[in-house]
Design an enzyme around this catalytic site. Structure first.
Site, PDB file in Angstrom:
ATOM      1  N   LEU A 144       0.818  -1.212   0.000  1.00 13.08           N
ATOM      2  CA  LEU A 144       0.000   0.000   0.000  1.00 13.08           C
ATOM      3  C   LEU A 144       0.852   1.261   0.000  1.00 13.08           C
ATOM      4  CD1 LEU A 144      -2.676   1.569   0.300  1.00 13.08           C
ATOM      5  CD2 LEU A 144      -2.501   1.180   2.776  1.00 13.08           C
ATOM      6  N   LYS A 204      11.284 -10.032  -0.698  1.00 13.93           N
ATOM      7  CA  LYS A 204      12.367 -10.805  -0.088  1.00 13.93           C
ATOM      8  C   LYS A 204      11.962 -11.214   1.336  1.00 13.93           C
ATOM      9  CE  LYS A 204      13.140  -7.204   2.515  1.00 13.93           C
ATOM     10  NZ  LYS A 204      12.724  -7.288   3.922  1.00 13.93           N
TER      11      LYS A 204
END
Length: 321
Positions: free
Chosen positions: A16, A97
């Site tokens: 977001l 990641k």
């Protein structure tokens, strides 16, 4: 050329506040879809992409014919599964990641990439920032002389028990969350690999590492790192050679922590500072990904590079056991 049409699997806060806006702002990219069953979270994305299409399940988004690539910000333990499912659905994948929790899992991803002909990469955004390209060039130029030591520090404070970084079952912990930057950036800037972990110390809370000190030997230099999710925010990388020192004062999240700056001190007793204001490496990452998809441009962080960083993380965990 038509823009790459992106979808996001999951309405994570990071998506977001950072990656969603980056995809929306990037040249050659269009943020078209989001998979979430939470109307409130969907509305937050609609605030900056009013025409974004909302899917209530990840599978329904992956089945959409008008989506070319997906960004995956799911909890760490779900990354491999949904990356493979996205590739099977014919989508290019940029996954947060760590894209895997073990180096051995990369073989499945690399095989799937080769079989599909699609691009899949770990979202290791720092290699797309010009400060790291410049740092790599400085090291390669020899101006620092023989490298003797690289020191990396990355810390922040997060003791929220509901945050996935603090949940062992979700693949949380500081080494996986931010150790990846200390290790990966050192490998990237020096083009060298660790030979052995010489020291590893960690403190755990609720099954996740919240503090770690690591030392390693690379081919030509020693390495040390301090990683913590329970310390005041700090980040720095210092690359120390026989003829000079290069310091990156905001190496990992510029514009959030501070301004990206390189400080080069040489044997002429001068300090040269290079600043990189207002550069968004998330946007640059999306644009680099798009170029690689559309014209085959080399990608700065292929899976093979990411596998090397995960191998170093695995080496540290092996030393801690």
């Amino acid at each position: 050329m038509k823009p790459l049409r992106w979808g996001i699997l999951g309405a994570a806060n990071f998506a977001l506040h950072h990656m969603g806006p980056a995809i929306h702002a990037a040249k050659g990219a269009s943020l078209c879809a989001l998979a979430t069953s939470n109307p409130t979270k969907a509305a937050a994305f609609g605030a900056f992409v009013p025409d974004i299409k909302i899917y209530e399940s990840y599978d329904s988004l992956l089945a959409a014919n008008d989506i070319d690539a997906v960004y995956i910000p799911l909890p760490n333990h779900l990354h491999v599964e949904w990356t493979l499912r996205a590739l099977e659905a014919g989508k290019h994948v940029l996954c947060e990641k760590p894209i895997t929790l073990m180096a051995s899992d990369f073989d499945r991803l690399i095989d799937a990439r080769e079989n599909s002909g699609l691009l899949v990469a770990e979202a290791f955004m720092i290699v797309h920032h010009p400060q790291w390209a410049r740092a790599r060039d400085i090291v390669a130029s020899g101006v620092l002389g023989r490298l003797r030591h690289v020191a990396a520090t990355f810390s922040f404070y997060n003791d929220d028990a509901t945050n996935i970084r603090n949940i062992a079952a979700a693949g949380g912990g500081g080494l996986r969350d931010i150790g990846i930057y200390a290790f990966g950036s050192t490998r990237f800037v020096t083009r060298q690999e660790p030979r052995v972990i010489t020291h590893a110390k960690a403190a755990y809370e609720n099954g996740v590492d919240v503090f770690a000190q690591v030392a390693a030997e690379f081919d030509d230099f020693d390495f040390s790192a301090t990683i913590s999710m329970r310390m005041f925010p700090r980040q720095e990388v210092v690359i120390h050679g026989e003829k000079g020192v290069l310091k990156l004062s905001c190496p990992f999240n510029p514009s959030v922590h501070a301004q990206a700056e390189l400080h080069l001190e040489t044997d002429t007793h001068t300090i040269t500072t290079q600043r990189f204001p207002s550069i968004n490496h998330y946007v640059m990452q999306v644009e680099a990904f798009g170029r690689s998809v559309t014209d085959g441009s080399p990608y700065a962080c292929p899976l093979e590079f990411s596998k090397g960083t995960q191998q170093m993380i695995d080496m540290v965990f092996a030393e801690l056991t």
